[in-house]
Design an enzyme around this catalytic site. Structure first.
Site, short mmCIF file in Angstrom:
data_model
loop_
_atom_site.label_atom_id
_atom_site.label_comp_id
_atom_site.label_asym_id
_atom_site.label_seq_id
_atom_site.Cartn_x
_atom_site.Cartn_y
_atom_site.Cartn_z
N ASP A 1 0.81 -1.22 0.00
CA ASP A 1 0.00 0.00 0.00
C ASP A 1 0.84 1.27 0.00
O ASP A 1 2.00 1.29 0.40
CB ASP A 1 -0.95 0.01 1.18
N GLU B 1 -0.54 -2.00 5.22
CA GLU B 1 0.37 -1.92 6.37
C GLU B 1 0.25 -0.58 7.07
O GLU B 1 0.43 -0.48 8.27
CB GLU B 1 1.83 -2.15 5.92
#
Length: 389
Positions: A77, A134
């Site tokens: 991400d 994350e």
């Protein structure tokens, strides 16, 4: 030493990293990224499973009759921030940027994955875990809750993060705590607003908020052992609209960091006690919401010794930091959830560049150092071949 086959496809993997960088996706929105990853891994011969943690990808390759099972994780991400690099492959999406290098983490693991699929010089089962989110609410935790290690059992799990403030190509890690836990709290104080000229008819929450901010600073200085690192930060205090109106409420946002689980619990208990008692003394109502929490990243000794051994074999003793001299970082990492389930180790790979100013991760001018992509990929390949024998 670096692996020739990985160096041979380095340009291809750098181009892939640049494509990821130009198309950043936030947590649990990594649809394009995960589709590209899944497509490549399928083409290379991996058994690919998708949908764990919404956009997660787990790719499995079994070779020989080895019984060991190894997991390696990369996060996918990006961050909700505007890029200011002016790179030719800068983010094409306003307000989104790969400012933490997760595009590099994916390219590193994919580079190793391609080499391992071509050579298959290992015996056992390899699980490559491409994890969403994350940065936000813990994609690792979500994948685990949805059965990651039940469906894909691992005897050990490893992860890696780039670190632009360390010299390029140098590895750092240590057994025990490497990164801190992180907890966030939103505190709302409810009073009674009114005209600023008539405070006697109000219950002003601002003086109470000010008292709480000051009292919170005593948690570390007076409630925590001075030899145990900890941080309590009030990052936001929101109240009122103008000069002469006493507000009805105040919202405070607090973040805490620690390495010790007992200290982490003590800090939370102290926050709740301070807020509750101070609010009562001002005749206010208080609400505390715990937004999310990452545990401390605690490396396992045996796996950490193995990880350091592979680092020395890959880049030489002089490029591996002394674990005794490494100070744990106050940043947090949701790979910690995986280390609570499976023995393993988290490492830092220095990516500093001598030719430009190096900005830290989460900075709008941060840049991943492509010269380190093959170093990281060679490390993962060497680790797989040494572990799965």
């Amino acid at each position: 030493m670096l692996i020739k086959e990985i160096l041979d496809h380095e340009a291809e993997m750098i181009a892939l990293r640049h494509d990821f960088h130009a198309h950043p996706e936030l947590g649990f929105e990594e649809h394009r990224t995960s589709s590209i990853i899944a497509k490549l891994l399928t083409e290379w011969g991996y058994q690919v499973d998708r949908g764990l943690g919404q956009t997660g990808v787990v790719a499995t390759l079994t070779q020989g009759d080895g019984r060991k099972r190894l997991g390696i994780r990369a996060d996918m991400d990006a961050l909700p921030m505007q890029e200011l690099t002016d790179l030719p492959y800068a983010s094409q999406y306003p307000g989104k940027m790969h400012a933490c290098g997760h595009d590099g983490h994916c390219a590193i693991l994919l580079s190793a994955a391609k080499y391992l699929a071509q050579t298959r010089r290992f015996s056992g089962t390899l699980h490559l875990i491409f994890q969403p989110s994350e940065e936000s609410i813990g994609g690792a935790r979500v994948m685990i809750e949805e059965g990651l290690f039940q469906r894909f059992p691992c005897d050990a799990v490893f992860g890696l993060h780039n670190f632009p403030l360390y010299p390029a190509g140098q590895f750092f890690t240590k057994p025990g705590p490497l990164m801190a836990s992180s907890d966030s709290f939103t505190v709302t104080l409810y009073g009674k607003g009114g005209h600023g000229s008539a405070p006697e008819h109000c219950l002003d929450p601002l003086p109470c908020a000010a008292t709480i901010v000051l009292a919170l600073q005593t948690i570390v200085s007076r409630n925590v052992d001075p030899q145990i690192p900890a941080v309590v930060t009030v990052g936001s205090l929101q109240a009122g609209t103008t000069h002469n109106i006493i507000p009805d409420s105040v919202v405070m946002k607090i973040n805490t960091r620690s390495f010790c689980p007992a200290t982490r619990q003590k800090i939370e208990e102290s926050i709740r006690h301070i807020v509750a008692t101070q609010a009562e003394s001002y005749h206010l109502t208080a609400k505390i919401e715990k937004i999310f929490g990452y545990p401390a990243t605690i490396n396992h000794p045996t796996e950490t010794a193995f990880a350091l051994q592979i680092a020395r074999q890959t880049v030489g003793d002089e490029h591996v930091g002394d674990p005794e001299g490494l100070t744990p970082l106050m940043g947090s990492e949701d790979f910690a959830f995986m280390l609570q389930e499976v023995p393993g180790c988290y490492l830092l790979l220095g990516t500093g560049n001598d030719d430009r100013e190096n900005f830290s991760v989460h900075h709008p001018r941060y840049q991943f150092n492509d010269q380190c992509l093959s170093i990281g990929a060679s490390y993962w390949a060497n680790l797989v071949e040494a572990y799965l024998v």
